[in-house]
Motif scaffolding. Structure first.
Motif, short mmCIF file in Angstrom:
data_model
loop_
_atom_site.label_atom_id
_atom_site.label_comp_id
_atom_site.label_asym_id
_atom_site.label_seq_id
_atom_site.Cartn_x
_atom_site.Cartn_y
_atom_site.Cartn_z
N SER A 91 0.78 -1.29 -0.09
CA SER A 91 0.01 0.02 0.04
C SER A 91 0.78 1.37 -0.06
O SER A 91 1.62 1.56 0.98
CB SER A 91 -0.79 -0.02 1.29
OG SER A 91 -1.54 1.24 1.39
N ALA A 92 0.67 2.11 -0.90
CA ALA A 92 1.61 3.46 -0.99
C ALA A 92 0.30 4.44 -1.06
O ALA A 92 0.70 5.69 -1.19
CB ALA A 92 2.28 3.64 -2.32
N LYS A 93 -0.96 4.15 -0.42
CA LYS A 93 -2.05 5.11 -0.30
C LYS A 93 -1.78 6.47 0.47
O LYS A 93 -1.89 7.42 -0.11
CB LYS A 93 -3.02 4.35 0.09
CG LYS A 93 -4.42 5.17 0.52
CD LYS A 93 -5.60 4.38 1.11
CE LYS A 93 -6.48 5.24 1.26
NZ LYS A 93 -7.58 4.31 1.95
N GLU A 94 -0.90 6.11 1.48
CA GLU A 94 -0.56 7.25 2.36
C GLU A 94 0.82 7.78 2.14
O GLU A 94 1.46 8.26 3.34
CB GLU A 94 -0.98 6.95 3.78
CG GLU A 94 -2.47 6.88 3.96
CD GLU A 94 -2.78 6.66 5.32
OE1 GLU A 94 -2.13 6.78 6.47
OE2 GLU A 94 -4.04 5.93 5.59
N GLN A 95 1.56 7.27 1.44
CA GLN A 95 2.92 7.65 1.34
C GLN A 95 3.40 9.01 0.81
O GLN A 95 2.44 9.69 0.13
CB GLN A 95 3.35 6.89 0.01
CG GLN A 95 4.89 6.71 -0.26
CD GLN A 95 5.30 5.84 -1.52
OE1 GLN A 95 4.52 6.08 -2.57
NE2 GLN A 95 6.29 5.01 -1.45
N HIS A 96 4.39 9.53 1.61
CA HIS A 96 4.80 10.92 1.45
C HIS A 96 5.23 10.90 -0.01
O HIS A 96 5.72 10.13 -0.64
CB HIS A 96 5.87 11.00 2.47
CG HIS A 96 6.29 12.48 2.49
ND1 HIS A 96 7.12 13.10 1.50
CD2 HIS A 96 6.18 13.44 3.33
CE1 HIS A 96 7.42 14.43 1.86
NE2 HIS A 96 6.70 14.52 3.15
N PRO A 97 4.84 12.12 -0.62
CA PRO A 97 5.13 12.48 -2.06
C PRO A 97 6.78 12.16 -2.57
O PRO A 97 7.09 12.03 -3.58
CB PRO A 97 4.85 13.91 -1.98
CG PRO A 97 4.00 14.25 -1.13
CD PRO A 97 4.34 13.08 0.00
#
Length: 165
Positions: free
Chosen positions: A64-70
Protein backbone atom coordinates in the motif's frame (compact mmCIF):
# COMPACT_ATOMS: atom_id res chain seq x y z
CA UNK A 1 17.11 13.27 37.92
CA UNK A 2 20.77 12.24 38.18
CA UNK A 3 20.05 8.72 36.98
CA UNK A 4 18.24 10.10 33.91
CA UNK A 5 21.23 12.31 33.06
CA UNK A 6 23.59 9.37 33.58
CA UNK A 7 21.57 7.21 31.18
CA UNK A 8 21.57 9.96 28.53
CA UNK A 9 25.32 10.41 28.97
CA UNK A 10 25.93 6.67 28.48
CA UNK A 11 23.71 6.55 25.40
CA UNK A 12 25.65 9.38 23.78
CA UNK A 13 28.78 7.28 23.90
CA UNK A 14 27.31 4.02 22.66
CA UNK A 15 28.65 3.36 19.19
CA UNK A 16 27.04 1.24 16.51
CA UNK A 17 24.04 0.05 18.55
CA UNK A 18 22.12 -2.39 16.34
CA UNK A 19 21.59 0.31 13.75
CA UNK A 20 22.40 -1.37 10.46
CA UNK A 21 24.11 0.82 7.86
CA UNK A 22 23.51 0.79 4.12
CA UNK A 23 25.39 2.93 1.61
CA UNK A 24 24.17 4.19 -1.73
CA UNK A 25 24.96 6.88 -4.25
CA UNK A 26 22.85 9.51 -5.95
CA UNK A 27 20.81 8.05 -8.82
CA UNK A 28 21.33 4.44 -7.78
CA UNK A 29 19.26 2.22 -5.50
CA UNK A 30 19.60 0.70 -2.05
CA UNK A 31 17.84 -2.16 -0.27
CA UNK A 32 16.88 -1.44 3.32
CA UNK A 33 16.62 -4.74 5.21
CA UNK A 34 13.72 -5.79 7.41
CA UNK A 35 13.69 -9.49 8.20
CA UNK A 36 11.98 -11.44 10.92
CA UNK A 37 12.73 -15.14 11.40
CA UNK A 38 9.61 -17.20 11.15
CA UNK A 39 6.67 -17.73 8.86
CA UNK A 40 4.17 -14.90 8.88
CA UNK A 41 0.77 -14.37 7.32
CA UNK A 42 -1.07 -11.15 6.50
CA UNK A 43 0.92 -8.86 8.78
CA UNK A 44 0.94 -5.09 8.85
CA UNK A 45 4.29 -3.32 8.52
CA UNK A 46 5.20 0.34 8.14
CA UNK A 47 8.39 1.92 6.78
CA UNK A 48 9.17 5.38 8.19
CA UNK A 49 11.95 7.90 7.50
CA UNK A 50 13.26 9.59 10.67
CA UNK A 51 9.89 8.72 12.27
CA UNK A 52 8.24 11.57 10.36
CA UNK A 53 7.69 10.50 6.74
CA UNK A 54 5.57 7.57 5.63
CA UNK A 55 7.77 5.72 3.14
CA UNK A 56 5.68 2.59 2.57
CA UNK A 57 2.97 0.48 4.19
CA UNK A 58 2.13 -3.19 4.07
CA UNK A 59 -1.48 -3.62 5.24
CA UNK A 60 -2.65 -7.13 6.11
CA UNK A 61 -0.01 -8.63 3.83
CA UNK A 62 -0.81 -6.33 0.88
CA UNK A 63 1.33 -3.51 -0.55
CA UNK A 64 0.00 0.00 0.00
CA UNK A 65 1.39 3.35 -1.11
CA UNK A 66 -1.93 5.09 -0.39
CA UNK A 67 -0.57 7.33 2.41
CA UNK A 68 2.99 7.48 1.10
CA UNK A 69 4.88 10.77 1.43
CA UNK A 70 5.27 12.44 -2.00
CA UNK A 71 9.08 12.28 -1.73
CA UNK A 72 8.86 8.50 -2.26
CA UNK A 73 6.25 8.30 -5.03
CA UNK A 74 7.34 5.80 -7.71
CA UNK A 75 10.65 5.23 -5.92
CA UNK A 76 9.87 2.30 -3.61
CA UNK A 77 9.66 -1.44 -4.20
CA UNK A 78 8.97 -4.32 -1.83
CA UNK A 79 9.31 -8.04 -2.31
CA UNK A 80 5.69 -9.12 -1.69
CA UNK A 81 6.37 -12.79 -2.45
CA UNK A 82 8.80 -12.74 0.52
CA UNK A 83 6.31 -11.43 3.12
CA UNK A 84 5.33 -14.94 4.26
CA UNK A 85 9.03 -15.64 4.92
CA UNK A 86 9.32 -12.57 7.17
CA UNK A 87 11.12 -10.40 4.59
CA UNK A 88 9.70 -6.86 4.53
CA UNK A 89 12.81 -5.26 2.99
CA UNK A 90 12.35 -2.09 0.95
CA UNK A 91 14.21 -1.06 -2.19
CA UNK A 92 14.56 2.69 -2.65
CA UNK A 93 15.44 3.68 -6.21
CA UNK A 94 16.83 6.85 -7.78
CA UNK A 95 18.50 7.90 -4.53
CA UNK A 96 18.75 11.57 -3.63
CA UNK A 97 21.07 13.22 -1.09
CA UNK A 98 17.96 14.08 0.93
CA UNK A 99 17.20 10.36 1.32
CA UNK A 100 20.04 10.02 3.81
CA UNK A 101 18.84 9.23 7.31
CA UNK A 102 17.28 6.57 9.49
CA UNK A 103 14.61 4.26 8.10
CA UNK A 104 12.66 2.02 10.46
CA UNK A 105 10.49 -0.95 9.61
CA UNK A 106 7.76 -1.58 12.18
CA UNK A 107 5.96 -4.94 12.00
CA UNK A 108 2.93 -4.09 14.09
CA UNK A 109 1.36 -7.51 14.69
CA UNK A 110 4.45 -8.96 16.34
CA UNK A 111 5.81 -5.74 17.89
CA UNK A 112 9.05 -5.95 15.87
CA UNK A 113 11.24 -3.07 14.72
CA UNK A 114 14.39 -2.89 12.59
CA UNK A 115 16.15 0.38 11.76
CA UNK A 116 18.75 1.13 9.12
CA UNK A 117 20.84 4.23 8.52
CA UNK A 118 21.07 5.04 4.82
CA UNK A 119 24.15 6.98 3.79
CA UNK A 120 23.88 8.57 0.34
CA UNK A 121 27.01 9.77 -1.42
CA UNK A 122 27.28 12.04 -4.39
CA UNK A 123 28.56 10.56 -7.59
CA UNK A 124 32.31 11.21 -7.86
CA UNK A 125 33.38 14.64 -9.07
CA UNK A 126 36.35 15.37 -11.25
CA UNK A 127 36.93 18.87 -9.85
CA UNK A 128 38.21 19.93 -6.43
CA UNK A 129 41.43 19.32 -4.60
CA UNK A 130 42.15 16.33 -2.41
CA UNK A 131 42.24 18.49 0.73
CA UNK A 132 38.79 19.93 -0.08
CA UNK A 133 37.40 16.45 -0.61
CA UNK A 134 38.98 15.17 2.62
CA UNK A 135 37.52 18.09 4.63
CA UNK A 136 34.09 17.46 3.08
CA UNK A 137 34.21 13.76 4.03
CA UNK A 138 35.22 14.59 7.61
CA UNK A 139 32.36 17.09 8.02
CA UNK A 140 29.91 14.61 6.52
CA UNK A 141 31.01 11.98 9.02
CA UNK A 142 30.20 14.31 11.92
CA UNK A 143 26.72 14.89 10.49
CA UNK A 144 26.13 11.13 10.27
CA UNK A 145 27.22 10.59 13.89
CA UNK A 146 24.86 13.33 15.11
CA UNK A 147 21.96 11.79 13.15
CA UNK A 148 22.71 8.36 14.62
CA UNK A 149 22.75 9.73 18.17
CA UNK A 150 19.43 11.51 17.68
CA UNK A 151 17.90 8.38 16.13
CA UNK A 152 18.95 6.38 19.19
CA UNK A 153 17.87 8.95 21.77
CA UNK A 154 14.27 9.39 20.58
CA UNK A 155 13.07 5.82 21.33
CA UNK A 156 15.14 5.66 24.52
CA UNK A 157 13.75 8.90 25.91
CA UNK A 158 10.19 7.83 25.10
CA UNK A 159 10.73 4.87 27.42
CA UNK A 160 12.75 6.61 30.15
CA UNK A 161 10.81 9.88 30.60
CA UNK A 162 7.53 8.19 31.68
CA UNK A 163 9.50 6.42 34.45
CA UNK A 164 10.27 9.76 36.08
CA UNK A 165 6.87 11.36 35.67
Amino acid sequence: MESWLCICFIVLFIDEVSLEKVEGSVGNSAVLPCRYDGQLQDLTAHWRYNDIKNVYDIQAGKESAKEQHPDYTSRTLVFSHEFVKGNFSLKLVNLLLTDEGTYCCYVIDINYQQCTYLSVKETPRTTGTRSEEKAERMNHGLDIKANEIVALLIPLLSVIIPLFI
